[in-house]
Design an enzyme around this catalytic site. Structure first.
Site, PDB file in Angstrom:
ATOM      1  N   TRP A 158      27.489  41.233  42.464  1.00 56.06           N
ATOM      2  CA  TRP A 158      26.228  41.975  42.571  1.00 56.06           C
ATOM      3  C   TRP A 158      26.462  43.471  42.819  1.00 56.06           C
ATOM      4  O   TRP A 158      25.556  44.269  42.655  1.00 56.06           O
ATOM      5  CB  TRP A 158      25.369  41.432  43.702  1.00 56.06           C
ATOM      6  CG  TRP A 158      26.108  41.199  44.984  1.00 56.06           C
ATOM      7  CD1 TRP A 158      26.574  40.001  45.467  1.00 56.06           C
ATOM      8  CD2 TRP A 158      26.520  42.193  45.941  1.00 56.06           C
ATOM      9  NE1 TRP A 158      27.250  40.185  46.640  1.00 56.06           N
ATOM     10  CE2 TRP A 158      27.224  41.516  46.959  1.00 56.06           C
ATOM     11  CE3 TRP A 158      26.366  43.568  46.038  1.00 56.06           C
ATOM     12  CZ2 TRP A 158      27.779  42.163  48.069  1.00 56.06           C
ATOM     13  CZ3 TRP A 158      26.914  44.223  47.143  1.00 56.06           C
ATOM     14  CH2 TRP A 158      27.601  43.528  48.130  1.00 56.06           C
ATOM     15  N   ASN A 159      27.687  43.859  43.185  1.00 64.17           N
ATOM     16  CA  ASN A 159      27.818  45.250  43.657  1.00 64.17           C
ATOM     17  C   ASN A 159      27.895  46.259  42.525  1.00 64.17           C
ATOM     18  O   ASN A 159      27.574  47.430  42.705  1.00 64.17           O
ATOM     19  CB  ASN A 159      29.000  45.377  44.607  1.00 64.17           C
ATOM     20  CG  ASN A 159      30.331  45.165  43.927  1.00 64.17           C
ATOM     21  OD1 ASN A 159      30.414  44.486  42.920  1.00 64.17           O
ATOM     22  ND2 ASN A 159      31.368  45.753  44.495  1.00 64.17           N
ATOM     23  N   LYS A 182      28.007  34.870  33.570  1.00 68.79           N
ATOM     24  CA  LYS A 182      27.117  34.516  34.675  1.00 68.79           C
ATOM     25  C   LYS A 182      27.083  35.667  35.671  1.00 68.79           C
ATOM     26  O   LYS A 182      28.043  35.894  36.393  1.00 68.79           O
ATOM     27  CB  LYS A 182      27.586  33.255  35.405  1.00 68.79           C
ATOM     28  CG  LYS A 182      26.544  32.744  36.390  1.00 68.79           C
ATOM     29  CD  LYS A 182      27.110  31.968  37.570  1.00 68.79           C
ATOM     30  CE  LYS A 182      27.645  32.908  38.588  1.00 68.79           C
ATOM     31  NZ  LYS A 182      26.533  33.735  39.243  1.00 68.79           N
ATOM     32  N   SER A 236      34.679  37.704  45.544  1.00 72.13           N
ATOM     33  CA  SER A 236      35.459  37.504  46.767  1.00 72.13           C
ATOM     34  C   SER A 236      36.731  36.719  46.509  1.00 72.13           C
ATOM     35  O   SER A 236      36.804  35.889  45.591  1.00 72.13           O
ATOM     36  CB  SER A 236      34.602  36.755  47.792  1.00 72.13           C
ATOM     37  OG  SER A 236      34.317  35.454  47.311  1.00 72.13           O
ATOM     38  N   GLU A 257      39.597  39.952  39.825  1.00 69.27           N
ATOM     39  CA  GLU A 257      39.405  41.217  40.546  1.00 69.27           C
ATOM     40  C   GLU A 257      38.741  40.857  41.861  1.00 69.27           C
ATOM     41  O   GLU A 257      37.548  40.573  41.900  1.00 69.27           O
ATOM     42  CB  GLU A 257      38.515  42.164  39.730  1.00 69.27           C
ATOM     43  CG  GLU A 257      39.134  42.626  38.431  1.00 69.27           C
ATOM     44  CD  GLU A 257      40.341  43.521  38.645  1.00 69.27           C
ATOM     45  OE1 GLU A 257      41.070  43.754  37.675  1.00 69.27           O
ATOM     46  OE2 GLU A 257      40.562  43.977  39.779  1.00 69.27           O
ATOM     47  N   LEU A 258      39.509  40.815  42.935  1.00 68.56           N
ATOM     48  CA  LEU A 258      39.026  40.198  44.170  1.00 68.56           C
ATOM     49  C   LEU A 258      38.824  41.233  45.268  1.00 68.56           C
ATOM     50  O   LEU A 258      38.633  42.410  45.006  1.00 68.56           O
ATOM     51  CB  LEU A 258      40.001  39.102  44.589  1.00 68.56           C
ATOM     52  CG  LEU A 258      40.262  38.034  43.488  1.00 68.56           C
ATOM     53  CD1 LEU A 258      41.262  37.006  43.980  1.00 68.56           C
ATOM     54  CD2 LEU A 258      38.975  37.381  43.028  1.00 68.56           C
ATOM     55  N   CYS A 291      34.827  47.097  46.331  1.00 68.09           N
ATOM     56  CA  CYS A 291      36.127  46.515  46.694  1.00 68.09           C
ATOM     57  C   CYS A 291      37.191  47.594  46.857  1.00 68.09           C
ATOM     58  O   CYS A 291      38.301  47.299  47.302  1.00 68.09           O
ATOM     59  CB  CYS A 291      36.563  45.509  45.647  1.00 68.09           C
ATOM     60  SG  CYS A 291      36.709  46.223  44.016  1.00 68.09           S
ATOM     61  N   GLU A 388      37.663  42.826  55.089  1.00 70.64           N
ATOM     62  CA  GLU A 388      36.940  43.741  54.200  1.00 70.64           C
ATOM     63  C   GLU A 388      35.515  43.853  54.736  1.00 70.64           C
ATOM     64  O   GLU A 388      34.805  42.859  54.834  1.00 70.64           O
ATOM     65  CB  GLU A 388      36.935  43.198  52.786  1.00 70.64           C
ATOM     66  CG  GLU A 388      36.235  44.093  51.773  1.00 70.64           C
ATOM     67  CD  GLU A 388      36.249  43.497  50.392  1.00 70.64           C
ATOM     68  OE1 GLU A 388      36.003  42.286  50.258  1.00 70.64           O
ATOM     69  OE2 GLU A 388      36.529  44.229  49.433  1.00 70.64           O
ATOM     70  N   GLU A 465      41.925  45.845  34.290  1.00 70.61           N
ATOM     71  CA  GLU A 465      40.724  46.117  33.492  1.00 70.61           C
ATOM     72  C   GLU A 465      40.636  47.605  33.210  1.00 70.61           C
ATOM     73  O   GLU A 465      40.876  48.426  34.101  1.00 70.61           O
ATOM     74  CB  GLU A 465      39.472  45.627  34.241  1.00 70.61           C
ATOM     75  CG  GLU A 465      39.458  44.103  34.420  1.00 70.61           C
ATOM     76  CD  GLU A 465      38.154  43.576  34.983  1.00 70.61           C
ATOM     77  OE1 GLU A 465      37.575  44.209  35.891  1.00 70.61           O
ATOM     78  OE2 GLU A 465      37.690  42.531  34.488  1.00 70.61           O
TER      79      GLU A 465
END
Ligand SMILES: NC(=O)C1=CN([C@@H]2O[C@H](COP(=O)(O)OP(=O)(O)OC[C@H]3O[C@@H](n4cnc5c(N)ncnc54)[C@H](OP(=O)(O)O)[C@@H]3O)[C@@H](O)[C@H]2O)C=CC1
Ligand SMILES: O=C(O)[C@H](O)CS(=O)(=O)O
Length: 487
Positions: A158-159, A182, A236, A257-258, A291, A388, A465
């Site tokens: 969502w960020n 999604k 996450s 990408e966590l 992140c 975090e 990416e």
């Protein structure tokens, strides 16, 4: 809540499957709310495994023709998508701020950032080259080619509800893949608007599919369906680990990408004003919900007091409010749970001895707003150091030597972004090479762009990416060995 869009048809609330806007099979919907006001923006189709299976089948059918298109043809469609996204920048930004909360200026910036990936990979589509390799014997030759990995499934956070989709869909389409996306339940409207613009740009039916709803049901189909050859995820670390495990049964390629826990190191010889500016930019972007936000500010003893004084002053100047209004620097957090999570970390750290130099509690505006906060005398055992934060909280930690700074910076399971400020060229190389991170910002607090290979190490994930490396996650290398060439 009614959004003031110049093109209201960009506000889509259904799933986009095989080129059609459809309701959920069940007819169920879920609400998308504005975190700044709590108002409902829309009811969105709540889809599940069956719709996902149909989207994957449509993507499989569509990919057969899409991958046969000349690269130049795919590049032209991606360029058109870029042009339409930029032409709709204001509408896309309004939709994003309404559903996610970031201030409008940041939303405009994110739309341009996301579109830049579409532009970049439209260009890269024409450069997916192979190799001719000398044969092992006089009568043999080897040729390497790169082919699209297959149907891609993407799960996004969502960020950055626009850029995280563009950063995955653009290289996938450039390589000749099709994709099923999604988005996060908090922010599906940005994704649907992007799909509408892709449709208008000429992306064929089935090449892009977007559906929201039950994350476990949709994700379960994405990770188990053998047609899907690649899963790309941003979110996450715990969810990333779960998805990675779910993909193992069918050996899907994955990109992860966590989470992050970025150190922001300020050495005695740093340009102090530049360091404070970089810290504020890196920390409070998206209300601290990125992140790559600086999560631990490690400040050398010699300038600690001066840095804290300047940081508190700059942070106190940040205006908090509804991101759709002018002059706001920090919007709300994405939901009430995020506020509780952030405050929990702050209170636990204060209980362990951290000092509140500014803020330190939910904002008087209430709702999803949190006070921009500076904590001092933070130590490495405290919750804000180990976790975090994902909120507008700046923990400041003292250190004495360069070795101390590197040790503390690397004292985490994460390894995404890191930052440091110094004007000593020898220290630049020593520290940059010693930091266990995928990204190092040197005298700079904002490091993200489409031309750089974004990604982390350790439990911040895998894959890159953006940049020329970004296409690698969407192709498979095949080699052909030709023999008998001497007769
Ligand atoms: N590295 C990065 O870029 C980002 C990291 N984060 C990290 O994630 C934390 C929370 O943010 P959040 O967005 O809630 O992150 P989550 O990992 O919970 O969610 C990210 C995406 O994964 C989906 N998801 C969640 N659980 C599953 C599942 N079991 N199967 C399939 N999909 C699933 C979510 O869907 P749904 O919305 O429906 O739950 C969303 O689309 C942050 O504190 C931060 O640590 C978050 C965003 C970006
Ligand atoms: O998910 C995020 O936080 C983004 O990847 C950060 S950035 O790429 O927009 O900097």
């Amino acid at each position: 809540m009614k959004l003031s869009l110049s093109d209201p048809s960009l506000l889509k609330t259904q799933a986009y499957i095989d080129g059609q806007w459809v309701d959920a099979d069940s007819g169920d919907t879920f609400a998308v709310n504005n975190p700044a006001t709590g108002e409902e923006i829309a009811q969105v189709a709540k889809t599940g495994a069956a719709e996902t299976a149909r989207a994957i089948a449509a993507a499989d059918r569509a990919m057969a023709a899409w991958k046969q298109q000349p690269a130049k043809a795919r590049a032209q469609i991606l360029r058109k998508w870029f042009d339409l996204m930029m032409a709709a920048q204001e509408d896309l930004a309004i939709i994003m701020t309404a559903e996610q909360g970031k201030v409008l200026a940041e939303s405009r910036g994110e739309v341009a950032y996301g579109a830049a990936f579409v532009e970049w990979f439209g260009e890269e589509a024409k450069r997916i080259d192979g190799d001719v390799i000398p044969g092992p014997t006089a009568d043999r030759r080897i040729v390497c080619i790169k082919q699209p990995v297959g149907v891609v499934a993407a799960i996004t956070p969502w960020n950055f509800p626009n850029a995280m989709i563009a950063r995955k869909a653009a290289p996938a389409l450039a390589a000749g893949c099709s994709i099923v996306i999604k988005p996060a339940s908090e922010t599906p409207l940005s994704a649907f608007a992007m799909a509408e613009l892709a449709h208008r740009a000429g992306v064929p039916a089935g090449v892009i599919n977007v559906l929201a709803g039950s994350s476990s049901a949709i994700g379960g189909e994405m990770t188990s369906n053998p047609i899907v050859r690649k899963l790309t995820f941003t979110g996450s670390t715990p969810v990333g680990k779960q998805l990675e495990a779910q993909c193992a049964a069918t050996m899907k390629k994955t990109s992860m990408e966590l989470g992050g826990n970025a150190p922001f190191i300020v050495f005695d010889d740093a340009d102090l004003d530049a360091a404070v500016q970089g810290a504020v930019a890196s920390k409070y972007r998206n209300a601290g919900q990125t992140c790559v936000c600086s999560n631990r500010l490690l400040v050398q003893d010699g300038i600690y007091d001066a840095f804290v004084e300047k940081l508190v002053k700059a942070t106190a100047a940040l205006t908090v409010g509804d991101g759709l209004k002018d002059g706001i620097a920090v919007g709300p957090l994405v939901n009430a749970k995020a506020v509780a999570d952030v405050d929990g970390l702050v209170q636990a750290s204060v209980s362990s001895g951290a000092q509140v130099a500014l803020g330190g509690a939910p904002h008087e505006l209430g709702g999803c707003f949190y006070q921009p906060t500076v904590l001092t005398e933070v130590s490495s055992e405290m919750a804000v150091f180990r976790n975090e934060i994902f909120g507008p909280v700046a923990p400041v930690v003292r250190f004495a030597t360069e070795e101390d700074a590197i040790r503390m910076a690397n004292d985490t399971e994460f390894g995404l972004a890191s930052y440091f400020y110094t004007r000593d060229i020898g220290r630049v190389w020593r520290v940059a090479e010693a930091l266990e991170y995928g990204i190092v910002g040197i005298n700079e607090g904002i490091i993200s762009n489409e031309m750089a290979p974004f990604g982390g190490v350790k439990e911040s994930g895998s894959g890159r990416e953006g940049s020329k490396y970004g296409i690698d996650d969407y192709v498979e290398i095949k080699y052909m060995l030709m023999g008998g060439l001497d007769r």
